[in-house]
Design a protein around this motif. Sequence first.
Motif, PDB file in Angstrom:
ATOM      1  N   ASP A 178      34.000 -38.265  24.752  1.00  0.00           N
ATOM      2  CA  ASP A 178      34.341 -37.070  25.522  1.00  0.00           C
ATOM      3  C   ASP A 178      35.730 -36.579  25.112  1.00  0.00           C
ATOM      4  O   ASP A 178      36.613 -37.372  24.758  1.00  0.00           O
ATOM      5  N   THR A 179      35.936 -35.276  25.198  1.00  0.00           N
ATOM      6  CA  THR A 179      37.221 -34.697  24.814  1.00  0.00           C
ATOM      7  C   THR A 179      37.812 -33.893  25.974  1.00  0.00           C
ATOM      8  O   THR A 179      37.087 -33.463  26.882  1.00  0.00           O
ATOM      9  N   ILE A 180      39.135 -33.719  25.911  1.00  0.00           N
ATOM     10  CA  ILE A 180      39.829 -32.885  26.885  1.00  0.00           C
ATOM     11  C   ILE A 180      41.042 -32.279  26.208  1.00  0.00           C
ATOM     12  O   ILE A 180      41.656 -32.898  25.316  1.00  0.00           O
ATOM     13  N   GLU A 181      41.382 -31.067  26.594  1.00  0.00           N
ATOM     14  CA  GLU A 181      42.528 -30.384  26.005  1.00  0.00           C
ATOM     15  C   GLU A 181      43.797 -30.722  26.775  1.00  0.00           C
ATOM     16  O   GLU A 181      43.783 -30.847  28.009  1.00  0.00           O
ATOM     17  N   ALA A 182      44.888 -30.876  26.034  1.00  0.00           N
ATOM     18  CA  ALA A 182      46.181 -31.221  26.614  1.00  0.00           C
ATOM     19  C   ALA A 182      47.248 -30.292  26.054  1.00  0.00           C
ATOM     20  O   ALA A 182      47.200 -29.914  24.878  1.00  0.00           O
ATOM     21  N   THR A 183      48.195 -29.935  26.899  1.00  0.00           N
ATOM     22  CA  THR A 183      49.315 -29.093  26.497  1.00  0.00           C
ATOM     23  C   THR A 183      50.613 -29.859  26.701  1.00  0.00           C
ATOM     24  O   THR A 183      50.811 -30.485  27.744  1.00  0.00           O
ATOM     25  N   VAL A 184      51.472 -29.806  25.707  1.00  0.00           N
ATOM     26  CA  VAL A 184      52.796 -30.433  25.803  1.00  0.00           C
ATOM     27  C   VAL A 184      53.820 -29.343  26.032  1.00  0.00           C
ATOM     28  O   VAL A 184      53.990 -28.442  25.215  1.00  0.00           O
ATOM     29  N   HIS A 185      54.462 -29.420  27.172  1.00  0.00           N
ATOM     30  CA  HIS A 185      55.558 -28.495  27.471  1.00  0.00           C
ATOM     31  C   HIS A 185      56.380 -29.116  28.584  1.00  0.00           C
ATOM     32  O   HIS A 185      55.846 -29.684  29.535  1.00  0.00           O
ATOM     33  N   LEU A 187      46.779 -31.738  31.407  1.00  0.00           N
ATOM     34  CA  LEU A 187      45.367 -31.773  31.033  1.00  0.00           C
ATOM     35  C   LEU A 187      44.645 -30.593  31.681  1.00  0.00           C
ATOM     36  O   LEU A 187      44.958 -30.209  32.819  1.00  0.00           O
ATOM     37  N   TRP A 188      43.658 -30.046  30.953  1.00  0.00           N
ATOM     38  CA  TRP A 188      42.955 -28.858  31.430  1.00  0.00           C
ATOM     39  C   TRP A 188      41.516 -29.200  31.814  1.00  0.00           C
ATOM     40  O   TRP A 188      40.776 -29.798  31.043  1.00  0.00           O
ATOM     41  N   PHE A 189      41.151 -28.779  33.016  1.00  0.00           N
ATOM     42  CA  PHE A 189      39.809 -28.996  33.547  1.00  0.00           C
ATOM     43  C   PHE A 189      39.227 -27.637  33.960  1.00  0.00           C
ATOM     44  O   PHE A 189      39.918 -26.624  33.958  1.00  0.00           O
ATOM     45  N   ARG A 190      37.956 -27.641  34.338  1.00  0.00           N
ATOM     46  CA  ARG A 190      37.309 -26.443  34.881  1.00  0.00           C
ATOM     47  C   ARG A 190      36.950 -26.683  36.330  1.00  0.00           C
ATOM     48  O   ARG A 190      36.351 -27.713  36.680  1.00  0.00           O
ATOM     49  N   ARG A 191      37.335 -25.752  37.194  1.00  0.00           N
ATOM     50  CA  ARG A 191      36.978 -25.823  38.607  1.00  0.00           C
ATOM     51  C   ARG A 191      36.436 -24.470  39.027  1.00  0.00           C
ATOM     52  O   ARG A 191      37.142 -23.464  38.961  1.00  0.00           O
ATOM     53  N   ASN A 192      35.170 -24.459  39.421  1.00  0.00           N
ATOM     54  CA  ASN A 192      34.498 -23.202  39.782  1.00  0.00           C
ATOM     55  C   ASN A 192      34.610 -22.170  38.661  1.00  0.00           C
ATOM     56  O   ASN A 192      34.800 -20.977  38.904  1.00  0.00           O
TER      57      ASN A 192
END
Length: 240
Positions: A103-110, A56-61
Amino acid sequence: MGHGWEGAVLRLLRARDFTLTVTRAERVGPDYVRLRVTDGGLLDASGILPTTWVRLWFRRNGRPHQRAYTLVDPDPASGTFSLDFALHAGTAADWARAARPGDTIEATVHGTPLTPPEQEPAHLLLIGDTAALPALNSLLDAYPGTPATVWLETRGPGDAELPVRVRPGRHTLLPVPRERAGARLVEEVRATLPAHLADPAGAWAWIACDTTTTRALAGHLRTLLPAPRRQVRAQGYWRP
Protein backbone atom coordinates in the motif's frame (compact mmCIF):
# COMPACT_ATOMS: atom_id res chain seq x y z
CA MET A 1 -4.09 12.61 -5.76
CA GLY A 2 -4.78 16.32 -5.36
CA HIS A 3 -4.22 17.89 -1.94
CA GLY A 4 -6.75 20.71 -2.20
CA TRP A 5 -6.08 24.28 -1.05
CA GLU A 6 -3.78 23.11 1.75
CA GLY A 7 -1.59 21.33 -0.76
CA ALA A 8 -1.57 24.39 -3.02
CA VAL A 9 -0.38 26.58 -0.15
CA LEU A 10 2.33 24.08 0.75
CA ARG A 11 3.55 23.99 -2.84
CA LEU A 12 3.86 27.78 -2.80
CA LEU A 13 5.96 27.37 0.35
CA ARG A 14 8.20 24.94 -1.54
CA ALA A 15 7.09 21.86 0.32
CA ARG A 16 8.10 18.59 -1.31
CA ASP A 17 5.93 15.54 -1.91
CA PHE A 18 6.99 11.90 -1.69
CA THR A 19 5.28 8.52 -2.04
CA LEU A 20 5.73 6.09 0.86
CA THR A 21 5.20 2.34 0.44
CA VAL A 22 4.25 0.07 3.33
CA THR A 23 6.58 -2.90 3.85
CA ARG A 24 5.45 -4.16 7.28
CA ALA A 25 2.69 -3.63 9.85
CA GLU A 26 2.98 -4.58 13.52
CA ARG A 27 1.13 -3.88 16.75
CA VAL A 28 3.17 -2.04 19.41
CA GLY A 29 0.31 -1.96 21.93
CA PRO A 30 -3.37 -2.86 22.11
CA ASP A 31 -4.37 0.37 20.42
CA TYR A 32 -1.30 1.25 18.35
CA VAL A 33 0.07 0.01 15.05
CA ARG A 34 3.50 0.69 13.56
CA LEU A 35 3.98 0.74 9.80
CA ARG A 36 7.41 0.39 8.22
CA VAL A 37 7.65 2.25 4.91
CA THR A 38 10.10 2.94 2.14
CA ASP A 39 10.73 6.67 1.95
CA GLY A 40 10.59 7.43 -1.78
CA GLY A 41 13.76 9.55 -1.42
CA LEU A 42 12.44 11.60 1.51
CA LEU A 43 15.33 11.00 3.94
CA ASP A 44 17.98 11.98 1.41
CA ALA A 45 16.08 15.15 0.56
CA SER A 46 15.16 16.31 4.06
CA GLY A 47 17.81 14.95 6.43
CA ILE A 48 17.10 13.77 9.96
CA LEU A 49 16.88 15.60 13.26
CA PRO A 50 15.05 14.59 16.45
CA THR A 51 11.25 14.98 16.11
CA THR A 52 11.37 15.21 12.29
CA TRP A 53 7.81 14.88 10.97
CA VAL A 54 5.82 14.66 7.76
CA ARG A 55 2.25 15.32 6.66
CA LEU A 56 0.37 12.27 5.40
CA TRP A 57 -2.56 12.68 3.02
CA PHE A 58 -5.80 10.72 3.30
CA ARG A 59 -9.27 10.97 1.75
CA ARG A 60 -12.30 11.76 3.89
CA ASN A 61 -15.68 12.04 2.20
CA GLY A 62 -13.86 12.48 -1.09
CA ARG A 63 -11.77 15.39 0.13
CA PRO A 64 -8.05 15.56 1.03
CA HIS A 65 -7.30 15.28 4.73
CA GLN A 66 -3.81 15.58 6.27
CA ARG A 67 -2.25 14.66 9.60
CA ALA A 68 1.30 15.05 10.91
CA TYR A 69 3.40 12.09 12.07
CA THR A 70 6.90 11.88 13.53
CA LEU A 71 9.41 9.58 11.87
CA VAL A 72 10.31 6.51 13.94
CA ASP A 73 13.73 4.83 13.52
CA PRO A 74 14.67 6.48 10.22
CA ASP A 75 17.39 4.58 8.35
CA PRO A 76 18.89 6.60 5.49
CA ALA A 77 21.03 3.65 4.35
CA SER A 78 17.95 1.57 3.51
CA GLY A 79 15.64 4.53 2.82
CA THR A 80 13.08 3.38 5.38
CA PHE A 81 11.38 4.60 8.53
CA SER A 82 8.32 3.75 10.62
CA LEU A 83 5.15 5.62 11.54
CA ASP A 84 3.04 5.00 14.66
CA PHE A 85 -0.76 5.31 14.62
CA ALA A 86 -3.17 5.38 17.56
CA LEU A 87 -6.13 3.21 16.58
CA HIS A 88 -9.02 5.43 17.62
CA ALA A 89 -11.93 6.27 15.33
CA GLY A 90 -10.75 8.44 12.44
CA THR A 91 -9.67 8.56 8.82
CA ALA A 92 -5.92 8.12 9.46
CA ALA A 93 -6.43 5.33 11.99
CA ASP A 94 -8.81 3.50 9.64
CA TRP A 95 -6.20 3.63 6.88
CA ALA A 96 -3.42 2.41 9.18
CA ARG A 97 -5.57 -0.39 10.59
CA ALA A 98 -6.18 -1.76 7.10
CA ALA A 99 -2.71 -1.06 5.63
CA ARG A 100 -0.80 -3.98 4.13
CA PRO A 101 2.60 -4.34 2.43
CA GLY A 102 2.50 -2.69 -0.97
CA ASP A 103 0.00 0.00 0.00
CA THR A 104 1.15 3.56 -0.68
CA ILE A 105 0.47 6.97 0.82
CA GLU A 106 1.58 10.46 -0.12
CA ALA A 107 3.65 12.53 2.29
CA THR A 108 4.65 16.19 2.28
CA VAL A 109 7.74 17.57 3.99
CA HIS A 110 7.37 21.12 5.20
CA GLY A 111 8.22 22.75 8.48
CA THR A 112 11.36 23.08 10.53
CA PRO A 113 12.22 20.10 12.72
CA LEU A 114 13.39 20.71 16.22
CA THR A 115 16.97 21.98 16.41
CA PRO A 116 18.60 20.34 19.43
CA PRO A 117 20.62 22.51 21.80
CA GLU A 118 24.17 23.13 20.57
CA GLN A 119 25.66 21.93 23.85
CA GLU A 120 24.50 18.73 25.47
CA PRO A 121 22.11 19.58 28.33
CA ALA A 122 22.93 18.53 31.87
CA HIS A 123 19.37 17.21 32.23
CA LEU A 124 16.42 16.67 29.90
CA LEU A 125 12.90 17.45 31.08
CA LEU A 126 10.52 15.75 28.63
CA ILE A 127 6.75 16.07 28.99
CA GLY A 128 4.30 14.53 26.55
CA ASP A 129 1.36 12.24 25.99
CA THR A 130 1.14 9.09 23.89
CA ALA A 131 0.58 11.13 20.71
CA ALA A 132 4.01 12.63 21.28
CA LEU A 133 5.76 9.34 22.12
CA PRO A 134 7.60 8.95 18.76
CA ALA A 135 9.06 12.46 19.09
CA LEU A 136 9.86 11.93 22.76
CA ASN A 137 11.66 8.67 21.93
CA SER A 138 13.66 10.41 19.21
CA LEU A 139 15.01 12.82 21.84
CA LEU A 140 15.90 9.98 24.21
CA ASP A 141 17.72 8.27 21.33
CA ALA A 142 19.57 11.48 20.47
CA TYR A 143 20.83 11.85 24.07
CA PRO A 144 21.14 8.27 25.38
CA GLY A 145 23.68 9.18 28.06
CA THR A 146 22.06 12.40 29.27
CA PRO A 147 20.05 12.21 32.51
CA ALA A 148 16.37 12.68 31.68
CA THR A 149 13.05 12.85 33.47
CA VAL A 150 10.03 11.87 31.39
CA TRP A 151 6.46 12.70 32.39
CA LEU A 152 4.20 10.64 30.10
CA GLU A 153 0.46 11.21 30.15
CA THR A 154 -1.37 7.90 29.59
CA ARG A 155 -4.97 7.12 28.67
CA GLY A 156 -5.38 3.60 30.02
CA PRO A 157 -3.69 0.35 31.15
CA GLY A 158 -2.79 -0.58 27.58
CA ASP A 159 -0.40 2.37 27.38
CA ALA A 160 1.88 0.58 29.85
CA GLU A 161 2.93 -1.66 26.95
CA LEU A 162 4.09 1.21 24.73
CA PRO A 163 7.86 1.31 24.11
CA VAL A 164 9.25 4.31 26.01
CA ARG A 165 13.00 4.29 25.36
CA VAL A 166 14.22 5.16 28.82
CA ARG A 167 17.64 3.83 29.82
CA PRO A 168 17.82 2.37 33.34
CA GLY A 169 20.09 4.38 35.58
CA ARG A 170 20.02 7.44 33.29
CA HIS A 171 16.34 8.15 32.66
CA THR A 172 13.37 8.37 35.02
CA LEU A 173 9.86 7.64 33.70
CA LEU A 174 6.88 9.13 35.56
CA PRO A 175 3.57 7.94 34.04
CA VAL A 176 0.59 10.20 34.77
CA PRO A 177 -3.00 9.14 33.96
CA ARG A 178 -4.93 11.66 31.88
CA GLU A 179 -7.54 13.21 34.16
CA ARG A 180 -9.54 16.43 34.11
CA ALA A 181 -8.48 17.35 30.56
CA GLY A 182 -4.78 17.33 31.43
CA ALA A 183 -5.03 19.17 34.76
CA ARG A 184 -3.56 16.22 36.65
CA LEU A 185 -0.43 16.25 34.47
CA VAL A 186 0.07 19.94 35.20
CA GLU A 187 -0.30 19.30 38.92
CA GLU A 188 2.07 16.30 38.88
CA VAL A 189 4.78 18.18 36.99
CA ARG A 190 4.53 21.17 39.33
CA ALA A 191 4.76 18.89 42.38
CA THR A 192 7.61 16.65 41.23
CA LEU A 193 9.70 19.00 39.10
CA PRO A 194 11.72 20.54 41.98
CA ALA A 195 13.21 17.12 42.78
CA HIS A 196 14.50 16.85 39.19
CA LEU A 197 15.78 20.40 38.80
CA ALA A 198 19.09 20.35 40.66
CA ASP A 199 20.75 22.44 37.92
CA PRO A 200 18.24 24.88 36.38
CA ALA A 201 20.92 26.48 34.20
CA GLY A 202 21.80 23.12 32.63
CA ALA A 203 18.27 21.84 32.03
CA TRP A 204 16.49 21.69 28.68
CA ALA A 205 12.73 21.16 28.54
CA TRP A 206 10.54 19.81 25.73
CA ILE A 207 6.75 19.76 26.04
CA ALA A 208 4.16 18.31 23.62
CA CYS A 209 0.64 17.56 24.88
CA ASP A 210 -2.76 18.98 24.04
CA THR A 211 -2.63 22.71 23.38
CA THR A 212 -4.09 23.87 26.71
CA THR A 213 -1.91 21.60 28.83
CA THR A 214 1.20 22.46 26.82
CA ARG A 215 0.59 26.17 27.31
CA ALA A 216 0.18 25.78 31.08
CA LEU A 217 3.31 23.66 31.46
CA ALA A 218 5.43 25.87 29.22
CA GLY A 219 4.44 28.92 31.24
CA HIS A 220 5.45 27.19 34.46
CA LEU A 221 8.83 26.00 33.12
CA ARG A 222 9.63 29.45 31.79
CA THR A 223 9.31 30.91 35.27
CA LEU A 224 11.81 28.37 36.67
CA LEU A 225 14.58 28.28 34.06
CA PRO A 226 17.00 31.20 33.73
CA ALA A 227 17.04 31.28 29.89
CA PRO A 228 13.51 30.24 28.86
CA ARG A 229 13.84 31.15 25.18
CA ARG A 230 16.74 28.75 24.84
CA GLN A 231 15.78 26.16 27.43
CA VAL A 232 12.07 25.52 26.75
CA ARG A 233 10.59 24.09 23.55
CA ALA A 234 6.83 23.58 23.54
CA GLN A 235 4.25 22.61 20.93
CA GLY A 236 0.59 21.77 21.32
CA TYR A 237 0.03 18.56 19.36
CA TRP A 238 -3.77 18.52 19.42
CA ARG A 239 -6.86 20.30 20.72
CA PRO A 240 -9.13 18.59 23.27
